[in-house]
Enzyme design. Structure first.
Site, PDB file in Angstrom:
ATOM      1  N   SER A   1       0.839  -1.190   0.000  1.00  0.00           N
ATOM      2  CA  SER A   1       0.000   0.000   0.000  1.00  0.00           C
ATOM      3  C   SER A   1       0.878   1.245   0.000  1.00  0.00           C
ATOM      4  CB  SER A   1      -0.899   0.012   1.238  1.00  0.00           C
ATOM      5  OG  SER A   1      -0.112   0.296   2.380  1.00  0.00           O
ATOM      6  N   LYS A   2       0.234   2.366  -0.231  1.00  0.00           N
ATOM      7  CA  LYS A   2       0.948   3.638  -0.241  1.00  0.00           C
ATOM      8  C   LYS A   2       1.586   3.887   1.120  1.00  0.00           C
ATOM      9  CE  LYS A   2      -0.462   8.450  -0.405  1.00  0.00           C
ATOM     10  NZ  LYS A   2       0.816   9.006   0.003  1.00  0.00           N
ATOM     11  N   ARG A   3       0.897   3.404   2.167  1.00  0.00           N
ATOM     12  CA  ARG A   3       1.446   3.610   3.512  1.00  0.00           C
ATOM     13  C   ARG A   3       2.812   2.941   3.697  1.00  0.00           C
ATOM     14  NH1 ARG A   3      -2.487   1.535   7.198  1.00  0.00           N
ATOM     15  NH2 ARG A   3      -3.931   1.784   5.465  1.00  0.00           N
TER      16      ARG A   3
END
Ligand code: GLU
Length: 505
Positions: free
Chosen positions: A262-264
């Site tokens: 994910s972007k996180r």
């Protein structure tokens, strides 16, 4: 079917920036198309107007231009199967919805959202299907007159696919093999909504793949659950003989731990998950991109190609054309591919090494200019050739070699303590005199003359070179000393030596 012309498509919905997983999907489609002399189509699936994001389509196109993935036809490329933007194909979809309705393979459903909610509360795991549909308000349960009057009064409806229970549905997937399910587990999916006169993803996707003569559907694993419904839709239209072959790619996994990338993860560990920087038009937030983070597109391509596919030999560095000839869809893995961002950085380093000095110098030149330094290209190329092995990103070259352009104004304290002895000034004075007398200031000649002098005087090689380095660089780093003095030239070398003598005493 086997000797069918290969036609594949990448069909994003313009709902935001393209995730790196989507880039890999597009890359695999591209490699497959090129390998088979086929065609690669760029289709925009924008039938969900609620999720439309301004600028996303242009962003996606720009990403592929940067990466060097090109399309043969589609939005912005033209072609004989257009229009390629689904919002421009409304009339086509209406026609096919009507075909299903007329054949009794789909029906109109008038249930309001409130009615559906009530049913969901009443019945646990409610599903709109053969077991429940006659208890709902639709053109199967209502009389023709009732339906007619609902339509007359402008009641909104959806068209649902009528899934016949108890049928065997076979999904033949190039990567996953044969998956068979019983149609009874499927629900009567919505294919069309009268409210916006638009089809849903499923209908538009199938109709377009058929009309655009798509031979292979290569897409992410998240679409695997839709595949049985898609097979049934092909059957309902009588298109089973030209149904594309499916290949569902594995997920991209987090660099560590479980779950999908994910972007996180990128924010936390410091790597981008989007090809280009993305400025969200609504929130104004900015997400980093590979391009702006200084990755070379070739390195990104090479890295992505190996996420979920393995050529089976030990070769890791492959150009686009090598990838095209080696790629094998059938050898893509079913298991998720871990996103090893350190490996990605390694690829970038390798591509910096493999690119010519002049290519790297061209990329580096704007960085140098931005620091207010004017340097001739041939000199920059020489500097690049000496220094590029030390960096993972081109912009890191600035820190690694700014001393070539800018004379030190300060001297690193620790290095001074260690390397500048009480007699260093005197010895550097001697060195300056020696170098000044050299007609030939080439690296080889300096090397020869300085060595002879050190030997004659009985000085230590280390003490001389360390003090010399401190004078020229301002600290203890850098390449071979004469690679520095040779490149900055005699005048600058002497000026730096004299300045150090003056400042450090
Ligand atoms: N529009 C879908 C997406 O955004 C396409 C899925 C497919 O390739 O069938 O990924």
């Amino acid at each position: 079917m086997t000797d069918r012309k290969v036609r594949v498509r990448f069909a994003p919905s313009p709902t935001g920036p393209l995730h790196i997983g989507g880039v890999r999907t597009a890359l695999y489609n591209y490699l497959f198309a090129k390998q088979h002399g086929g065609e690669f189509i760029f289709r925009i699936e924008d039938t969900d107007s609620n999720r439309f994001v301004e600028g996303a389509e242009e962003y996606i196109l720009e990403s592929f231009r940067w990466l060097g993935i090109d399309f043969d036809e589609g939005v912005s490329f033209g072609g004989n199967y257009g229009p390629y933007r689904q919002s421009e194909r409304r009339d086509i979809y209406k026609k096919y919805v009507k075909i299903l309705l007329d054949a009794g393979k789909a029906y109109m459903a008038f249930d309001t959202p409130e009615e559906l909610d009530r049913k969901r509360n009443e019945i646990e795991n409610f599903q709109y299907d053969a077991t429940t549909r006659m208890a709902m308000r639709n053109s199967l349960s209502l009389s023709a007159d009732e339906v007619e009057s609902l339509l007359q009064s402008g009641h909104q409806y959806v068209v649902r696919f009528k899934v016949e229970p108890g049928e065997k549905v076979v999904v033949n997937d190039i990567i996953r093999g044969v998956v068979t399910i019983d149609s009874s587990i499927l629900d009567d999916k919505v294919l069309y909504k009268s409210a916006d006169e638009l089809p849903t993803y499923h209908l538009a996707n199938i109709v377009d793949d058929h009309l655009m003569e798509v031979s292979h559907v290569i897409r992410g694993e998240e679409w695997l659950p839709s595949a049985p419904l898609h097979v049934l839709l092909y059957r309902a239209f009588g298109w089973q003989d030209t149904m594309p072959q499916f290949a569902h790619l594995s997920l991209l996994l987090k660099p560590e731990g479980n779950g999908k990338l994910s972007k996180r993860d990128g924010d936390r560990l410091g790597f981008p998950v989007f090809p280009l920087e993305w400025h969200d038009p609504k929130s104004g937030s900015v997400s980093s991109g590979f391009r702006e983070s200084d990755y070379l597109p070739e390195a990104v391509i090479n890295f992505l190609a190996l996420l979920g596919w393995n050529p089976g030999d030990d070769v890791e560095i492959m150009s686009m054309s090598e990838l095209v000839s080696k790629f094998d869809l059938a050898k893509c893995s079913k298991a998720g591919a871990r996103f090893d961002y350190k490996k990605m950085i390694w690829f970038n380093h390798e591509y910096i090494l493999r690119k010519s000095d002049s290519e790297i110098a061209k990329i580096f030149m704007p960085v140098v200019k931005a620091h207010g330094v004017d340097v001739a290209e041939p000199l920059l190329e020489k500097i690049v050739s000496l220094m590029k092995g030390r960096v993972n990103f081109v912009h890191e070259l600035w820190d690694a070699c700014s001393f070539y352009f800018i004379a030190p104004t300060q001297y690193d304290e620790k290095t001074v303590k260690k390397r500048w002895k009480s007699d260093s000034a005197q010895k550097m004075e001697e060195l300056a005199t020696l170098l000044q007398g050299l007609e030939d200031f080439s690296i080889e000649n300096q090397d020869k003359a300085v060595h002879a002098w050190i030997e004659e005087k009985g000085y230590g090689m280390g003490e001389i070179m360390n003090a010399f380095r401190l004078a020229l660089v301002g600290e203890g780093k850098g390449p071979q000393m004469f690679d520095i003095s040779g490149l900055i030239g005699k005048e600058e070398t002497l000026a730096r030596l004299r300045r150090a003598i003056m400042v450090l005493g």
